[in-house]
Every structure is written in C-alpha cells, then in structure tokens.
Design a protein around this motif. Structure first.
Motif, short mmCIF file in Angstrom:
data_model
loop_
_atom_site.label_atom_id
_atom_site.label_comp_id
_atom_site.label_asym_id
_atom_site.label_seq_id
_atom_site.Cartn_x
_atom_site.Cartn_y
_atom_site.Cartn_z
N ASP A 1 0.51 11.06 12.11
CA ASP A 1 1.43 10.22 11.33
C ASP A 1 1.44 8.78 11.85
O ASP A 1 1.45 7.83 11.07
N PHE A 2 1.42 8.64 13.18
CA PHE A 2 1.42 7.31 13.79
C PHE A 2 0.17 6.54 13.37
O PHE A 2 0.24 5.39 12.92
N PHE A 3 -1.00 7.17 13.50
CA PHE A 3 -2.24 6.48 13.13
C PHE A 3 -2.28 6.17 11.64
O PHE A 3 -2.74 5.10 11.24
N ALA A 4 -1.83 7.10 10.82
CA ALA A 4 -1.82 6.86 9.37
C ALA A 4 -0.95 5.66 9.04
O ALA A 4 -1.32 4.81 8.22
N GLU A 5 0.18 5.56 9.69
CA GLU A 5 1.12 4.47 9.41
C GLU A 5 0.67 3.14 10.01
O GLU A 5 0.76 2.09 9.38
N GLU A 6 0.18 3.19 11.24
CA GLU A 6 -0.14 1.96 11.96
C GLU A 6 -1.51 1.38 11.65
O GLU A 6 -1.67 0.17 11.62
N ILE A 7 -2.53 2.22 11.45
CA ILE A 7 -3.86 1.68 11.21
C ILE A 7 -4.50 2.19 9.92
O ILE A 7 -5.61 1.80 9.59
N TYR B 1 -8.07 1.83 4.81
CA TYR B 1 -7.92 1.75 3.36
C TYR B 1 -8.54 0.46 2.83
O TYR B 1 -9.33 0.46 1.89
N ASN B 2 -8.19 -0.66 3.47
CA ASN B 2 -8.71 -1.95 3.04
C ASN B 2 -10.23 -2.03 3.21
O ASN B 2 -10.92 -2.60 2.37
N GLN B 3 -10.75 -1.46 4.30
CA GLN B 3 -12.20 -1.45 4.50
C GLN B 3 -12.87 -0.63 3.40
O GLN B 3 -13.92 -1.01 2.88
N GLY B 4 -12.25 0.47 3.02
CA GLY B 4 -12.78 1.28 1.92
C GLY B 4 -12.80 0.50 0.62
O GLY B 4 -13.77 0.59 -0.15
N LEU B 5 -11.75 -0.27 0.36
CA LEU B 5 -11.72 -1.10 -0.84
C LEU B 5 -12.81 -2.17 -0.80
O LEU B 5 -13.49 -2.42 -1.81
N ARG B 6 -13.01 -2.79 0.36
CA ARG B 6 -14.07 -3.80 0.48
C ARG B 6 -15.45 -3.17 0.26
O ARG B 6 -16.30 -3.75 -0.42
N MET C 1 0.84 -1.18 0.00
CA MET C 1 0.00 0.00 0.00
C MET C 1 0.88 1.24 0.00
O MET C 1 1.90 1.28 0.68
N LYS C 2 0.48 2.21 -0.79
CA LYS C 2 1.19 3.47 -0.85
C LYS C 2 1.04 4.22 0.48
O LYS C 2 -0.01 4.14 1.12
N LYS C 3 2.07 4.92 0.88
CA LYS C 3 2.03 5.69 2.12
C LYS C 3 0.92 6.73 2.06
O LYS C 3 0.72 7.40 1.05
N ILE C 4 0.16 6.84 3.15
CA ILE C 4 -0.91 7.82 3.22
C ILE C 4 -0.31 9.20 3.44
O ILE C 4 0.43 9.42 4.40
N GLU C 5 -0.61 10.11 2.53
CA GLU C 5 -0.12 11.47 2.66
C GLU C 5 -1.28 12.43 2.54
O GLU C 5 -2.24 12.18 1.82
N PHE C 6 -1.19 13.53 3.26
CA PHE C 6 -2.23 14.55 3.26
C PHE C 6 -1.65 15.84 2.67
O PHE C 6 -0.46 16.12 2.84
N SER C 7 -2.50 16.61 2.03
CA SER C 7 -2.06 17.92 1.58
C SER C 7 -1.78 18.77 2.82
O SER C 7 -2.22 18.44 3.93
#
Length: 87
Positions: free
Chosen positions: A40-46, A51-56, A1-7
């Motif tokens: 950043d911690f939450f984006a990286e850890e959970i 993301y996967n739930q959104g895909l499902r 999965m690509k790293k989650i980044e925010f504007s």
C-alpha cells in the motif's frame, strides 16, 4: 490520478511475492499484514511514477504507430502528375 487498487487475488499474489523476496533476498521473514502495508505504501508513494511512465510509453508507441500510418497513407497516394501525362 485515481488510487491504485488491486483485486483480492492480485493483492494476495503480490503480498506473497513480497514475503518471498524478504525471506530469500534479505533473510528476514515478514508477515502478511506488514507486506500488505508495504504494498500500500509503495502504491501510494511511487505508484504515480510508474503510472506516468506507462502513459509516456503508451504515448510514444501511439506516435510511432501514427507515423507509420501516415507513411502508409502517403504510399497509397497516386502520383497525379504522372497519371495526367500517361492518360
């Protein structure tokens, strides 16, 4: 999965909401930098979980639309037996 980044603007808005949450719900002020680290911690850890739930969810919605489309196509089909007898 690509790293989650925010504007920059999105990150600032999220950090602001984290800080407000800490102050109103926990009666514990938190600085901007610790709030950024927490984000950043939450984006990286959970983040992958969300993301996967959104895909499902997207997959389920797509399958439902495909079922609806298949039903619509079926309803458009002509009844060949009745057409042949009536002609």
């Amino acid at each position: 999965m690509k790293k989650i980044e925010f504007s920059r603007d999105a990150k600032a808005a999220i950090v602001s909401r984290i800080r407000r949450y800490f102050e109103t719900e926990l009666d514990q002020p938190i600085g901007a930098l610790p709030a950024e680290f927490l984000l950043d911690f939450f984006a990286e850890e959970i983040g992958a979980h969300y993301y996967n739930q959104g895909l499902r969810d997207a997959h389920t919605a797509l399958l439902k639309k495909m079922e609806d489309l298949a039903e619509d196509i079926y309803l458009l089909e002509c009844d060949e037996k009745n057409r042949a007898e009536g002609a």
